[in-house]
Design a protein around this motif. Structure first.
Motif, PDB file in Angstrom:
ATOM      1  N   ASP A  95       0.671  -1.166  -0.070  1.00 19.61           N
ATOM      2  CA  ASP A  95      -0.073   0.062   0.048  1.00 19.61           C
ATOM      3  C   ASP A  95       0.728   1.295  -0.045  1.00 19.61           C
ATOM      4  N   THR A  99       1.088   3.690  -3.330  1.00 19.94           N
ATOM      5  CA  THR A  99       0.338   5.203  -3.276  1.00 19.94           C
ATOM      6  C   THR A  99       1.061   6.111  -2.633  1.00 19.94           C
ATOM      7  N   ASN A 122      -2.892  -4.528   0.372  1.00 20.82           N
ATOM      8  CA  ASN A 122      -2.928  -3.441   1.263  1.00 20.82           C
ATOM      9  C   ASN A 122      -3.303  -4.041   2.594  1.00 20.82           C
ATOM     10  N   HIS A 124      -2.559  -1.906   5.155  1.00 23.68           N
ATOM     11  CA  HIS A 124      -2.813  -0.578   6.044  1.00 23.68           C
ATOM     12  C   HIS A 124      -1.423  -0.043   6.848  1.00 23.68           C
ATOM     13  N   LEU A 136      -2.904   4.377   3.243  1.00 24.28           N
ATOM     14  CA  LEU A 136      -3.943   3.509   3.214  1.00 24.28           C
ATOM     15  C   LEU A 136      -4.223   3.103   4.645  1.00 24.28           C
ATOM     16  N   GLU A 154      -7.532   8.057   4.840  1.00 27.34           N
ATOM     17  CA  GLU A 154      -7.012   7.101   3.627  1.00 27.34           C
ATOM     18  C   GLU A 154      -7.432   7.225   2.253  1.00 27.34           C
ATOM     19  N   ILE A 157      -8.288   3.522  -3.171  1.00 27.19           N
ATOM     20  CA  ILE A 157      -7.262   3.319  -4.246  1.00 27.19           C
ATOM     21  C   ILE A 157      -7.983   2.819  -5.568  1.00 27.19           C
ATOM     22  N   GLU A 197      -6.713  -4.504  -5.731  1.00 29.70           N
ATOM     23  CA  GLU A 197      -6.766  -4.253  -4.240  1.00 29.70           C
ATOM     24  C   GLU A 197      -6.949  -5.464  -3.411  1.00 29.70           C
ATOM     25  N   MET A 199      -6.998  -6.843  -0.037  1.00 30.80           N
ATOM     26  CA  MET A 199      -6.880  -6.278   1.341  1.00 30.80           C
ATOM     27  C   MET A 199      -6.255  -7.566   2.240  1.00 30.80           C
TER      28      MET A 199
END
Lengths: 304, 82
Positions: A95, A99, A122, A124, A136, A154, A157, A197, A199
């Motif tokens: 992440d 980003t 991601n 976080h 994120l 956040e 994305i 993405e 997670m």
């Protein structure tokens, strides 16, 4: 379900360095199974990664792999794809990698609509460097650089990707590896810039600090909060993030909520056609070549 | 190797062949938590082991949830597609 193909892994590099219960392994396994499912040959696949926990994935995968500099995985992948258009390029990023450090590369790769498959794991947090907050990290969540909870909101994305020009965007989670596999297959079949993405969970740097329990608890929490986009569309009232509702309640009680309660929409978020960059580039190049050759021929005729 | 089902006999329960690669396993316990048939167990020391292979329904959860590529499940004598 097909078993994971061992020949796609660099088995001599295993066990990997990821912590026990790390979601990166689940996402990597889903990627490997997706590649096997689509039927790409090993020599036709390239995996490019940046820096971070998730980017270690390239080291464990037995394809053409590039482990590049922080945030620059998409830049390297753009060059690779333009030089070798036949390659199926998967770009594995974290992440923060995608980003923050590579934020510009990310939006411009999307703008070009170049045929790359960006898998953004991601979790976080910046896990490898000790748990600093990333773009994120959900607002209010704790990190070493945000001991009282981060004040920043956040990124979303996929909203970023769609407004920058990507043509396929999907969200899966490590808690639903079968869905994630399907979404990666969808991304690889899309001709253009695809973003998945994924997670994931970081039970050590993120979970422990935010008291989210064990790796199993974190996965179960994500699974519980995941709702497919189709379901969300049919049930309009559930589109309202649960966080809003939770916050309203919290304000009344005068305390912030500890548990993540936001709904995670999963599935294909957007998919739309648009001209692809590499194809257009080569078409233009060939036209130019043909034009030059034609001119030379004409000039030759005049001289004779 | 178990015998293959003949057409005349009633369908037999599919027998699973589970493999746990102990070198790769980090005992995170995700497979134990996500197995619907409670085939896998975790000792008090935290060590994950195959408790009851016979109960396996070949759902494949343990394999797809394993972050360490440590578990494979397939039908005994069959191909790897389950």
């Amino acid at each position: 379900m097909k078993s994971l193909r061992e020949e796609f892994l660099r088995t001599n590099k295993l066990p990997h360095i990821w912590c026990p219960g790390c979601g990166n392994g689940i996402v990597t396994a889903a990627l490997v199974r997706a590649i096997g499912k689509v039927g790409f040959e090993q020599k036709d696949v390239a995996v490019v990664s940046g820096i971070g926990c998730s980017s270690r994935a390239a080291g464990y995968l037995n394809f053409n792999t590039l482990h590049t500099t922080h945030g620059r995985a998409l830049a390297f992948a753009t060059g690779l794809k333009l030089a070798q258009p036949g390659l199926k390029v998967f770009v594995v990023m974290g992440d923060g990698d995608a980003t923050a450090i590579g934020g510009n590369h990310f939006i411009h790769a999307a703008r070009r609509n170049i045929d790359l498959n960006a898998i953004i794991i991601n979790n976080h947090i910046y896990g490898m460097t000790g748990g600093q907050h990333s773009p994120l990290t959900p607002e209010g969540k704790k990190a070493t650089t945000a001991p009282e909870g981060t004040l920043e909101r956040e990124f979303n994305i996929l909203e970023l990707a769609v407004s920058a020009g990507a043509t396929y965007g999907a969200r899966g989670t490590a808690a639903q590896p079968r869905l994630l596999e399907k979404l990666i297959v969808g991304a690889s079949q899309n001709e253009g810039f695809s973003v998945v993405e994924a997670m994931s969970t970081c039970p050590v740097s993120y979970g422990r600090r935010n008291r989210l329990g064990s790796a199993v608890d974190m996965l179960k929490d994500i699974k519980q909060r995941s709702v497919s986009v189709e379901k969300l569309e049919t049930k309009a009232e559930t589109t309202r993030p649960r966080r809003d509702i939770a916050e309203e309640g919290a304000e009344e009680e005068g305390e912030t909520h500890d548990k993540q309660e936001e709904v995670i929409p999963v599935g294909v978020i957007f998919s739309r056609p648009a001209p692809e960059f590499v194809e257009r580039y080569y078409r233009g190049l060939n036209k130019e070549k043909e034009g030059k050759e034609g001119k030379e021929e004409k000039e030759g005729q005049v001289e004779s | 190797m178990p015998k293959k089902n003949s057409r005349s006999s009633p369908p037999k329960k599919r027998i699973a062949e589970l493999k746990l690669n102990e070198e790769r396993c980090k005992d995170c316990g995700i497979c134990v938590a996500f197995c619907p048939a409670k085939v896998l167990g975790q000792k008090e020391t935290g060590e994950v082991y195959i408790k009851d292979e016979e109960k396996c329904t070949l759902c494949g959860n343990c394999e797809i949830y394993c972050p360490d590529f440590a578990i494979t499940v397939k039908e005994a004598g069959g191909n790897d597609e389950i």
